[in-house]
Design a protein around this motif. Sequence first.
Motif, PDB file in Angstrom:
ATOM      1  N   GLU A 151    -118.284  18.597 -49.947  1.00  0.00           N
ATOM      2  CA  GLU A 151    -119.638  18.970 -49.693  1.00  0.00           C
ATOM      3  C   GLU A 151    -120.605  18.489 -48.498  1.00  0.00           C
ATOM      4  OE1 GLU A 151    -120.217  20.235 -54.579  1.00  0.00           O
ATOM      5  OE2 GLU A 151    -120.578  18.184 -53.889  1.00  0.00           O
ATOM      6  N   VAL A 152    -120.435  17.203 -48.487  1.00  0.00           N
ATOM      7  CA  VAL A 152    -121.130  16.387 -47.584  1.00  0.00           C
ATOM      8  C   VAL A 152    -120.668  17.148 -45.969  1.00  0.00           C
ATOM      9  CG1 VAL A 152    -121.324  14.191 -46.474  1.00  0.00           C
ATOM     10  CG2 VAL A 152    -121.445  14.400 -48.883  1.00  0.00           C
ATOM     11  N   GLU A 153    -119.458  16.996 -45.961  1.00  0.00           N
ATOM     12  CA  GLU A 153    -119.033  17.769 -44.486  1.00  0.00           C
ATOM     13  C   GLU A 153    -119.317  18.928 -44.320  1.00  0.00           C
ATOM     14  OE1 GLU A 153    -114.679  17.398 -44.818  1.00  0.00           O
ATOM     15  OE2 GLU A 153    -114.781  15.350 -44.525  1.00  0.00           O
TER      16      GLU A 153
ATOM     17  N   ARG B 123    -128.864  25.400 -51.835  1.00  0.00           N
ATOM     18  CA  ARG B 123    -127.619  24.881 -52.214  1.00  0.00           C
ATOM     19  C   ARG B 123    -127.978  23.853 -53.165  1.00  0.00           C
ATOM     20  NH1 ARG B 123    -123.142  24.994 -48.392  1.00  0.00           N
ATOM     21  NH2 ARG B 123    -123.318  26.828 -47.368  1.00  0.00           N
ATOM     22  N   ALA B 124    -129.098  23.023 -52.936  1.00  0.00           N
ATOM     23  CA  ALA B 124    -129.328  22.084 -53.987  1.00  0.00           C
ATOM     24  C   ALA B 124    -130.027  22.562 -55.377  1.00  0.00           C
ATOM     25  CB  ALA B 124    -130.413  21.197 -53.436  1.00  0.00           C
ATOM     26  N   GLN B 125    -130.520  23.802 -55.237  1.00  0.00           N
ATOM     27  CA  GLN B 125    -130.957  24.410 -56.437  1.00  0.00           C
ATOM     28  C   GLN B 125    -129.618  25.020 -57.276  1.00  0.00           C
ATOM     29  OE1 GLN B 125    -134.295  27.317 -55.881  1.00  0.00           O
ATOM     30  NE2 GLN B 125    -135.011  26.301 -54.161  1.00  0.00           N
ATOM     31  N   ASP B 126    -128.743  25.441 -56.440  1.00  0.00           N
ATOM     32  CA  ASP B 126    -127.685  25.903 -57.160  1.00  0.00           C
ATOM     33  C   ASP B 126    -126.819  24.884 -57.974  1.00  0.00           C
ATOM     34  OD1 ASP B 126    -127.951  28.414 -56.100  1.00  0.00           O
ATOM     35  OD2 ASP B 126    -126.420  28.187 -54.530  1.00  0.00           O
ATOM     36  N   VAL B 127    -126.995  23.764 -57.630  1.00  0.00           N
ATOM     37  CA  VAL B 127    -126.363  22.408 -58.102  1.00  0.00           C
ATOM     38  C   VAL B 127    -127.168  21.913 -59.489  1.00  0.00           C
ATOM     39  CG1 VAL B 127    -125.547  19.953 -58.106  1.00  0.00           C
ATOM     40  CG2 VAL B 127    -125.116  21.733 -56.233  1.00  0.00           C
TER      41      VAL B 127
ATOM     42  N   LEU C 148    -130.802  17.672 -51.173  1.00  0.00           N
ATOM     43  CA  LEU C 148    -129.424  18.096 -51.206  1.00  0.00           C
ATOM     44  C   LEU C 148    -128.331  16.960 -51.341  1.00  0.00           C
ATOM     45  CD1 LEU C 148    -127.136  20.340 -51.517  1.00  0.00           C
ATOM     46  CD2 LEU C 148    -127.132  20.669 -49.012  1.00  0.00           C
ATOM     47  N   ALA C 149    -128.647  16.011 -50.484  1.00  0.00           N
ATOM     48  CA  ALA C 149    -127.888  14.770 -50.412  1.00  0.00           C
ATOM     49  C   ALA C 149    -127.845  14.195 -51.796  1.00  0.00           C
ATOM     50  CB  ALA C 149    -128.449  13.802 -49.251  1.00  0.00           C
ATOM     51  N   LEU C 150    -128.928  14.180 -52.420  1.00  0.00           N
ATOM     52  CA  LEU C 150    -128.994  13.484 -53.763  1.00  0.00           C
ATOM     53  C   LEU C 150    -127.716  13.926 -54.890  1.00  0.00           C
ATOM     54  CD1 LEU C 150    -132.693  12.753 -54.147  1.00  0.00           C
ATOM     55  CD2 LEU C 150    -130.708  11.341 -53.593  1.00  0.00           C
ATOM     56  N   VAL C 151    -127.568  15.496 -54.680  1.00  0.00           N
ATOM     57  CA  VAL C 151    -126.984  16.353 -55.495  1.00  0.00           C
ATOM     58  C   VAL C 151    -125.529  16.471 -55.176  1.00  0.00           C
ATOM     59  CG1 VAL C 151    -128.992  17.041 -56.673  1.00  0.00           C
ATOM     60  CG2 VAL C 151    -127.737  18.485 -55.046  1.00  0.00           C
TER      61      VAL C 151
ATOM     62  N   ASP D 296    -142.621  29.514 -45.705  1.00  0.00           N
ATOM     63  CA  ASP D 296    -142.783  29.201 -44.004  1.00  0.00           C
ATOM     64  C   ASP D 296    -144.124  28.471 -44.175  1.00  0.00           C
ATOM     65  OD1 ASP D 296    -143.246  29.347 -41.666  1.00  0.00           O
ATOM     66  OD2 ASP D 296    -142.770  31.273 -41.246  1.00  0.00           O
ATOM     67  N   ALA D 297    -143.996  27.311 -43.867  1.00  0.00           N
ATOM     68  CA  ALA D 297    -145.210  26.395 -43.753  1.00  0.00           C
ATOM     69  C   ALA D 297    -145.824  26.275 -42.308  1.00  0.00           C
ATOM     70  CB  ALA D 297    -145.115  25.043 -44.360  1.00  0.00           C
ATOM     71  N   GLY D 298    -145.200  27.219 -41.203  1.00  0.00           N
ATOM     72  CA  GLY D 298    -145.644  27.090 -40.033  1.00  0.00           C
ATOM     73  C   GLY D 298    -144.493  26.332 -39.064  1.00  0.00           C
ATOM     74  N   MET D 299    -144.755  26.591 -37.870  1.00  0.00           N
ATOM     75  CA  MET D 299    -143.637  25.959 -36.946  1.00  0.00           C
ATOM     76  C   MET D 299    -143.643  24.452 -36.877  1.00  0.00           C
ATOM     77  SD  MET D 299    -144.717  26.999 -33.238  1.00  0.00           S
ATOM     78  CE  MET D 299    -146.251  27.586 -33.111  1.00  0.00           C
ATOM     79  N   PHE D 300    -144.770  23.822 -37.352  1.00  0.00           N
ATOM     80  CA  PHE D 300    -144.876  22.434 -36.933  1.00  0.00           C
ATOM     81  C   PHE D 300    -144.463  21.730 -38.153  1.00  0.00           C
ATOM     82  CE2 PHE D 300    -148.226  24.006 -34.045  1.00  0.00           C
ATOM     83  CZ  PHE D 300    -147.476  23.612 -32.866  1.00  0.00           C
ATOM     84  N   ALA D 301    -144.258  22.421 -39.330  1.00  0.00           N
ATOM     85  CA  ALA D 301    -143.872  21.878 -40.459  1.00  0.00           C
ATOM     86  C   ALA D 301    -142.346  22.027 -40.605  1.00  0.00           C
ATOM     87  CB  ALA D 301    -144.410  22.541 -41.852  1.00  0.00           C
ATOM     88  N   SER D 302    -141.492  22.587 -39.636  1.00  0.00           N
ATOM     89  CA  SER D 302    -140.321  22.825 -39.886  1.00  0.00           C
ATOM     90  C   SER D 302    -139.467  21.503 -40.071  1.00  0.00           C
ATOM     91  CB  SER D 302    -139.777  23.824 -38.829  1.00  0.00           C
ATOM     92  OG  SER D 302    -139.856  23.174 -37.609  1.00  0.00           O
ATOM     93  N   ALA D 303    -139.709  20.632 -39.212  1.00  0.00           N
ATOM     94  CA  ALA D 303    -139.024  19.434 -39.189  1.00  0.00           C
ATOM     95  C   ALA D 303    -139.208  18.529 -40.584  1.00  0.00           C
ATOM     96  CB  ALA D 303    -139.514  18.363 -38.180  1.00  0.00           C
ATOM     97  N   ASP D 304    -140.204  18.731 -41.137  1.00  0.00           N
ATOM     98  CA  ASP D 304    -140.407  17.967 -42.438  1.00  0.00           C
ATOM     99  C   ASP D 304    -139.850  18.911 -43.657  1.00  0.00           C
ATOM    100  OD1 ASP D 304    -141.970  15.946 -41.510  1.00  0.00           O
ATOM    101  OD2 ASP D 304    -143.738  17.228 -41.798  1.00  0.00           O
ATOM    102  N   GLN D 305    -139.704  20.172 -43.199  1.00  0.00           N
ATOM    103  CA  GLN D 305    -138.781  20.765 -44.372  1.00  0.00           C
ATOM    104  C   GLN D 305    -137.250  20.776 -44.503  1.00  0.00           C
ATOM    105  OE1 GLN D 305    -141.080  25.047 -43.163  1.00  0.00           O
ATOM    106  NE2 GLN D 305    -141.401  24.999 -45.319  1.00  0.00           N
ATOM    107  N   ILE D 306    -136.861  20.540 -43.373  1.00  0.00           N
ATOM    108  CA  ILE D 306    -135.341  20.144 -43.139  1.00  0.00           C
ATOM    109  C   ILE D 306    -135.116  19.062 -43.788  1.00  0.00           C
ATOM    110  CG2 ILE D 306    -134.662  22.104 -41.559  1.00  0.00           C
ATOM    111  CD1 ILE D 306    -134.086  19.671 -39.510  1.00  0.00           C
ATOM    112  N   THR D 307    -136.105  18.075 -43.672  1.00  0.00           N
ATOM    113  CA  THR D 307    -135.999  16.559 -43.931  1.00  0.00           C
ATOM    114  C   THR D 307    -135.928  16.634 -45.347  1.00  0.00           C
ATOM    115  OG1 THR D 307    -136.674  15.624 -42.080  1.00  0.00           O
ATOM    116  CG2 THR D 307    -136.974  14.283 -43.803  1.00  0.00           C
ATOM    117  N   VAL D 308    -137.010  17.315 -46.199  1.00  0.00           N
ATOM    118  CA  VAL D 308    -137.058  17.415 -47.421  1.00  0.00           C
ATOM    119  C   VAL D 308    -135.862  17.818 -48.173  1.00  0.00           C
ATOM    120  CG1 VAL D 308    -138.448  18.282 -49.529  1.00  0.00           C
ATOM    121  CG2 VAL D 308    -139.512  17.066 -47.680  1.00  0.00           C
ATOM    122  N   ALA D 309    -135.564  19.082 -47.535  1.00  0.00           N
ATOM    123  CA  ALA D 309    -134.679  20.030 -48.381  1.00  0.00           C
ATOM    124  C   ALA D 309    -133.186  19.165 -48.053  1.00  0.00           C
ATOM    125  CB  ALA D 309    -134.327  21.363 -47.690  1.00  0.00           C
ATOM    126  N   GLY D 310    -132.988  18.722 -46.858  1.00  0.00           N
ATOM    127  CA  GLY D 310    -131.499  17.910 -46.790  1.00  0.00           C
ATOM    128  C   GLY D 310    -131.448  16.759 -47.660  1.00  0.00           C
ATOM    129  N   HIS D 311    -132.521  15.822 -47.823  1.00  0.00           N
ATOM    130  CA  HIS D 311    -132.440  14.795 -48.614  1.00  0.00           C
ATOM    131  C   HIS D 311    -132.290  15.254 -50.132  1.00  0.00           C
ATOM    132  CE1 HIS D 311    -133.229  11.407 -45.918  1.00  0.00           C
ATOM    133  NE2 HIS D 311    -133.822  12.084 -45.418  1.00  0.00           N
TER     134      HIS D 311
END
Length: 93
Positions: free
Chosen positions: A76-78, A34-38, A67-70, A50-65
């Motif tokens: 869209e926020v909702e 979604r961020a890339q689309d914008v 997206l929030a910037l755009v 896929d960086a492995g199961m222990f990286a999944s938390a960091d991946q959603i944090t990075v992707a979410g932040h």
Amino acid sequence: MDHFADRLRAAPQSRLQRGAAAEALALARELARRAQDVEEPGTEPREMPDAGMFASADQITVAGHDLALVLTSEEEVEEATRLVEEAQKRAGV
């Protein structure tokens, strides 16, 4: 999103293996898409690796932040918030 990431970081490995990490990766990929689309409309989106199961938390944090910037509207926020809440429920954390 940060709450979901914190819950993943605190989750036992068995919970991550039972699907929580896969759910988080799917969410991270969707948020990144979604961020890339914008940011780059009309281009082929790149898939978050896929960086492995222990990286999944960091991946959603990075992707979410990212997206929030755009995001430009309350709707869209909702929608992004709804995606995160639903993924957290499915992940069971």
